[in-house]
Design a protein around this motif. Structure first.
Motif, short mmCIF file in Angstrom:
data_model
loop_
_atom_site.label_atom_id
_atom_site.label_comp_id
_atom_site.label_asym_id
_atom_site.label_seq_id
_atom_site.Cartn_x
_atom_site.Cartn_y
_atom_site.Cartn_z
N GLN A 104 0.57 -0.94 -0.10
CA GLN A 104 0.09 0.48 0.00
C GLN A 104 0.80 0.75 0.32
N GLY A 105 0.43 2.40 -1.18
CA GLY A 105 1.49 3.31 -0.72
C GLY A 105 2.59 3.26 -1.52
N CYS A 106 2.89 2.81 -2.50
CA CYS A 106 3.89 2.81 -2.68
C CYS A 106 3.92 3.46 -3.84
N GLY A 107 3.41 3.98 -3.94
CA GLY A 107 3.32 5.83 -5.23
C GLY A 107 4.79 6.29 -4.85
N LYS A 108 4.81 6.32 -3.44
CA LYS A 108 5.77 7.67 -3.41
C LYS A 108 7.15 7.17 -3.72
N ASN A 109 7.42 6.03 -3.97
CA ASN A 109 8.76 4.97 -4.51
C ASN A 109 8.17 5.66 -6.34
N ILE A 110 7.64 5.94 -6.86
CA ILE A 110 7.79 5.79 -8.32
C ILE A 110 7.60 7.05 -9.26
N THR A 111 8.74 7.25 -9.75
CA THR A 111 8.45 8.13 -10.72
C THR A 111 8.20 8.09 -12.71
N PHE A 112 7.21 8.91 -12.64
CA PHE A 112 6.95 8.72 -14.16
C PHE A 112 7.32 10.08 -15.11
N GLU A 113 7.50 9.77 -15.92
CA GLU A 113 8.66 10.45 -17.42
C GLU A 113 7.84 10.62 -18.33
N VAL A 114 7.83 12.26 -19.15
CA VAL A 114 6.49 11.91 -20.11
C VAL A 114 7.75 12.73 -20.87
N GLY A 115 7.52 12.67 -22.31
CA GLY A 115 8.53 13.23 -23.47
C GLY A 115 8.12 14.76 -23.19
N CYS A 168 9.53 1.90 -10.41
CA CYS A 168 9.68 2.41 -9.00
C CYS A 168 10.86 2.21 -8.42
N SER A 169 11.93 3.09 -7.77
CA SER A 169 12.86 2.96 -7.07
C SER A 169 13.17 2.59 -6.28
N LYS A 170 12.77 1.47 -5.46
CA LYS A 170 12.57 0.28 -4.63
C LYS A 170 12.46 -1.31 -5.09
N CYS A 171 12.04 -1.52 -6.40
CA CYS A 171 11.28 -3.24 -6.26
C CYS A 171 11.40 -2.69 -8.10
N LEU A 172 12.48 -1.30 -9.13
CA LEU A 172 12.19 -1.53 -9.85
C LEU A 172 11.55 -1.80 -11.15
N GLY A 173 10.07 -1.87 -10.21
CA GLY A 173 8.77 -2.64 -11.46
C GLY A 173 8.78 -1.36 -12.16
N THR A 174 8.28 -1.34 -13.53
CA THR A 174 7.36 -0.35 -14.16
C THR A 174 5.90 -0.29 -14.18
N VAL A 175 5.58 1.08 -15.05
CA VAL A 175 4.61 0.40 -15.38
C VAL A 175 4.11 1.37 -16.16
N LYS A 176 2.78 1.74 -16.85
CA LYS A 176 2.55 2.62 -18.04
C LYS A 176 1.11 2.52 -17.87
N ILE A 177 0.45 4.06 -17.48
CA ILE A 177 -0.26 4.20 -17.66
C ILE A 177 -0.74 5.77 -18.76
N LYS A 178 -1.80 6.00 -19.03
CA LYS A 178 -2.57 6.73 -19.86
C LYS A 178 -2.47 8.27 -18.12
N ALA A 179 -2.27 9.64 -19.32
CA ALA A 179 -2.10 10.39 -18.54
C ALA A 179 -3.09 10.91 -17.76
N THR A 180 -4.79 10.79 -18.69
CA THR A 180 -5.80 10.86 -17.89
C THR A 180 -6.32 9.98 -16.36
N ASP A 181 -5.46 8.45 -16.23
CA ASP A 181 -5.39 8.29 -14.48
C ASP A 181 -4.35 8.18 -13.86
N TRP A 182 -3.31 9.40 -13.97
CA TRP A 182 -2.22 9.77 -13.35
C TRP A 182 -3.37 10.14 -12.05
N LEU A 183 -3.95 10.89 -12.46
CA LEU A 183 -4.65 11.88 -11.24
C LEU A 183 -5.86 10.08 -9.84
#
Length: 95
Positions: free
Chosen positions: A21-32, A50-65
């Protein structure tokens, strides 16, 4: 929690291979920069790592909030676009 939020959360956790839960604080999103400037909001994709587990995820900009609401506050950085990134890779299209 709404059914849409539950399915979104399950999909994101499956991509990240994370059940915390709350692992979003470790995730950095990049966009061009070019994506933000030239594409519609529903076509822009954010790529997170994710800077902890090095997992990656791709989401739409509309789903960021919604992602921030469900997973915790994330960071979003704009990446300087290069000439090569102007040409989309055919395997990355949603068609």
């Amino acid at each position: 929690m709404l059914k849409k939020e539950i399915t979104f959360l399950n999909r994101v956790r499956k991509q990240l291979h994370c059940q915390e839960q709350g692992c979003g604080k470790n995730i950095t999103f990049e966009v061009g920069e070019n994506d933000i400037e030239f594409l519609n909001d529903d076509k822009v994709k954010f790529y997170g790592k994710c800077s902890k587990c090095l997992g990656t995820v791709k989401i739409k900009a509309t789903d960021w909030l919604m992602f921030n609401k469900l997973m915790g506050e994330t960071k979003l950085i704009s990446v300087k676009s290069t000439y090569n990134s102007l040409f989309e890779d055919p395997k990355d299209t949603d068609a």
